[in-house]
Motif scaffolding. Structure first.
Motif, mmCIF file in Angstrom:
data_model
loop_
_atom_site.group_PDB
_atom_site.id
_atom_site.type_symbol
_atom_site.label_atom_id
_atom_site.label_comp_id
_atom_site.label_asym_id
_atom_site.label_seq_id
_atom_site.Cartn_x
_atom_site.Cartn_y
_atom_site.Cartn_z
ATOM 1 N N GLU A 35 11.199 -5.059 8.311
ATOM 2 C CA GLU A 35 10.122 -5.482 7.405
ATOM 3 C C GLU A 35 9.548 -4.275 6.648
ATOM 4 O O GLU A 35 9.132 -4.401 5.493
ATOM 5 C CB GLU A 35 9.011 -6.193 8.184
ATOM 6 N N LEU A 36 9.517 -3.131 7.305
ATOM 7 C CA LEU A 36 9.065 -1.911 6.614
ATOM 8 C C LEU A 36 9.980 -1.580 5.437
ATOM 9 O O LEU A 36 9.518 -1.204 4.365
ATOM 10 C CB LEU A 36 9.086 -0.711 7.568
ATOM 11 N N LYS A 37 11.284 -1.737 5.663
ATOM 12 C CA LYS A 37 12.254 -1.443 4.593
ATOM 13 C C LYS A 37 12.030 -2.374 3.404
ATOM 14 O O LYS A 37 12.151 -1.963 2.249
ATOM 15 C CB LYS A 37 13.689 -1.624 5.116
ATOM 16 N N ASP A 38 11.710 -3.612 3.700
ATOM 17 C CA ASP A 38 11.462 -4.622 2.666
ATOM 18 C C ASP A 38 10.225 -4.256 1.847
ATOM 19 O O ASP A 38 10.274 -4.200 0.607
ATOM 20 C CB ASP A 38 11.276 -5.979 3.372
ATOM 21 N N ILE A 39 9.138 -3.968 2.518
ATOM 22 C CA ILE A 39 7.894 -3.685 1.775
ATOM 23 C C ILE A 39 7.974 -2.301 1.103
ATOM 24 O O ILE A 39 7.355 -2.076 0.062
ATOM 25 C CB ILE A 39 6.629 -3.840 2.676
ATOM 26 N N TYR A 139 1.271 -6.964 5.046
ATOM 27 C CA TYR A 139 0.543 -5.931 5.807
ATOM 28 C C TYR A 139 -0.307 -6.540 6.921
ATOM 29 O O TYR A 139 -0.496 -5.911 7.968
ATOM 30 C CB TYR A 139 -0.298 -5.065 4.871
ATOM 31 N N GLY A 140 -0.803 -7.747 6.703
ATOM 32 C CA GLY A 140 -1.549 -8.425 7.767
ATOM 33 C C GLY A 140 -0.650 -8.670 8.969
ATOM 34 O O GLY A 140 -1.016 -8.385 10.111
ATOM 35 N N SER A 141 0.543 -9.160 8.697
ATOM 36 C CA SER A 141 1.501 -9.414 9.783
ATOM 37 C C SER A 141 1.932 -8.117 10.452
ATOM 38 O O SER A 141 2.027 -8.042 11.683
ATOM 39 C CB SER A 141 2.747 -10.121 9.237
ATOM 40 N N LEU A 142 2.205 -7.104 9.651
ATOM 41 C CA LEU A 142 2.668 -5.834 10.219
ATOM 42 C C LEU A 142 1.573 -5.159 11.046
ATOM 43 O O LEU A 142 1.862 -4.554 12.082
ATOM 44 C CB LEU A 142 3.165 -4.889 9.115
ATOM 45 N N ALA A 143 0.339 -5.263 10.590
ATOM 46 C CA ALA A 143 -0.774 -4.664 11.346
ATOM 47 C C ALA A 143 -0.882 -5.341 12.704
ATOM 48 O O ALA A 143 -1.004 -4.682 13.740
ATOM 49 C CB ALA A 143 -2.083 -4.807 10.571
ATOM 50 N N GLN A 144 -0.809 -6.656 12.704
ATOM 51 C CA GLN A 144 -0.914 -7.402 13.957
ATOM 52 C C GLN A 144 0.257 -7.090 14.875
ATOM 53 O O GLN A 144 0.078 -6.873 16.076
ATOM 54 C CB GLN A 144 -0.990 -8.911 13.655
ATOM 55 N N LEU A 145 1.437 -7.021 14.291
ATOM 56 C CA LEU A 145 2.629 -6.735 15.089
ATOM 57 C C LEU A 145 2.559 -5.325 15.692
ATOM 58 O O LEU A 145 2.915 -5.123 16.860
ATOM 59 C CB LEU A 145 3.878 -6.905 14.211
ATOM 60 N N LYS A 156 -2.994 1.348 12.239
ATOM 61 C CA LYS A 156 -4.011 1.930 11.352
ATOM 62 C C LYS A 156 -3.449 2.096 9.930
ATOM 63 O O LYS A 156 -4.114 1.778 8.940
ATOM 64 C CB LYS A 156 -4.448 3.283 11.930
ATOM 65 N N LEU A 157 -2.225 2.575 9.838
ATOM 66 C CA LEU A 157 -1.590 2.740 8.513
ATOM 67 C C LEU A 157 -1.496 1.394 7.797
ATOM 68 O O LEU A 157 -1.772 1.294 6.599
ATOM 69 C CB LEU A 157 -0.183 3.330 8.661
ATOM 70 N N GLU A 163 -6.316 -3.220 3.482
ATOM 71 C CA GLU A 163 -7.646 -3.218 2.858
ATOM 72 C C GLU A 163 -7.571 -2.915 1.367
ATOM 73 O O GLU A 163 -8.294 -3.517 0.563
ATOM 74 C CB GLU A 163 -8.562 -2.225 3.583
ATOM 75 N N GLU A 164 -6.686 -2.001 0.997
ATOM 76 C CA GLU A 164 -6.527 -1.701 -0.438
ATOM 77 C C GLU A 164 -5.993 -2.907 -1.202
ATOM 78 O O GLU A 164 -6.409 -3.173 -2.333
ATOM 79 C CB GLU A 164 -5.578 -0.512 -0.626
ATOM 80 N N GLU A 165 -5.060 -3.633 -0.578
ATOM 81 C CA GLU A 165 -4.499 -4.816 -1.252
ATOM 82 C C GLU A 165 -5.571 -5.896 -1.414
ATOM 83 O O GLU A 165 -5.644 -6.559 -2.449
ATOM 84 C CB GLU A 165 -3.299 -5.382 -0.484
ATOM 85 N N ARG A 166 -6.389 -6.042 -0.392
ATOM 86 C CA ARG A 166 -7.472 -7.034 -0.472
ATOM 87 C C ARG A 166 -8.480 -6.664 -1.561
ATOM 88 O O ARG A 166 -8.954 -7.530 -2.300
ATOM 89 C CB ARG A 166 -8.203 -7.130 0.870
ATOM 90 N N GLU A 167 -8.796 -5.371 -1.645
ATOM 91 C CA GLU A 167 -9.718 -4.913 -2.693
ATOM 92 C C GLU A 167 -9.137 -5.186 -4.070
ATOM 93 O O GLU A 167 -9.843 -5.633 -4.976
ATOM 94 C CB GLU A 167 -9.946 -3.400 -2.584
ATOM 95 N N ALA A 168 -7.853 -4.896 -4.229
ATOM 96 C CA ALA A 168 -7.202 -5.110 -5.527
ATOM 97 C C ALA A 168 -7.256 -6.590 -5.894
ATOM 98 O O ALA A 168 -7.530 -6.958 -7.047
ATOM 99 C CB ALA A 168 -5.755 -4.625 -5.481
#
Ligand SMILES: [Fe+2]
Ligand SMILES: [Fe+2]
Length: 187
Positions: A35-39, A139-145, A156-157, A163-168
């Motif tokens: 999933e990291l490679k995808d994003i 990022y929500g899924s990756l953070a939880q995972l 944390k990363l 948070e930046e995506e949500r702000e945008a």
């Protein structure tokens, strides 16, 4: 119950020779890396798409939101590179068909709307919010995972970018509501 380790399950083709020492990852960790490679591909792709959206936008505020998000995106790419490092994996991109499609839609909006109109901005905001929502889901899924995997530095990363995506996304909503959408009705 002990968890069975299986490093082959996901992406066995791409993790050959180099993956023999440090990176005996669990299946779930391998899924995370995939999933990291995808994003990572998606964010790098956005580095090219955002300048096009900025130059196509009519209102100064929308242009600025795209150029500001371009800067944020550069930082997000760096964060992803750190994430690969934390997992002991080499940085790698894998084409994200979803992001390729979403940015293609954005290009379609540019083609289908007139330069210099707020109608174009309305369309660009919609296209950009679809992108942000894809990123928020990722990022929500990756953070939880990452939390589930007990990797708090990795989590944390992911949360920082989330948070930046949500702000945008929120900024785009604000621009639509004040007052690009309404002003576009006069065109
Ligand atoms: Fe992003
Ligand atoms: Fe974004």
């Amino acid at each position: 119950m002990a968890q069975t380790r299986n490093t082959k399950a996901i992406n066995s083709k791409s993790s050959k020779s180099k993956s023999s020492t440090k990176d005996q990852l669990t299946m779930l960790e391998e899924l995370f890396v995939d999933e990291l490679k995808d994003i990572y591909w998606a964010e790098k792709h956005l580095l090219k798409a955002l300048p096009k959206m900025a130059s196509a936008a009519t209102s100064v505020k929308l242009k600025k939101s795209f150029t500001d998000h371009l800067q944020a995106t550069k930082g997000q790419v760096t964060r992803l590179e750190k994430a690969f490092g934390l997992l002991g994996k080499k940085v790698q991109a894998k084409k994200c068909e979803a992001m390729a499609g979403l940015t293609k839609e954005g290009e379609g909006i540019i083609e289908d709307t007139e330069k210099g109109t707020l109608t174009r901005d309305v369309g660009l905001i919609m296209a950009a919010q679809k992108v942000e929502h894809y990123e928020i889901a990722t990022y929500g899924s990756l953070a939880q995972l990452a939390k589930t995997l007990g990797k708090m530095d990795l989590a944390k990363l992911m949360v920082d970018t989330l948070e930046e995506e949500r702000e945008a996304d929120q900024l785009l909503t604000n621009l639509a509501e004040n007052n690009i959408n309404v002003e576009a009705t006069a065109e």
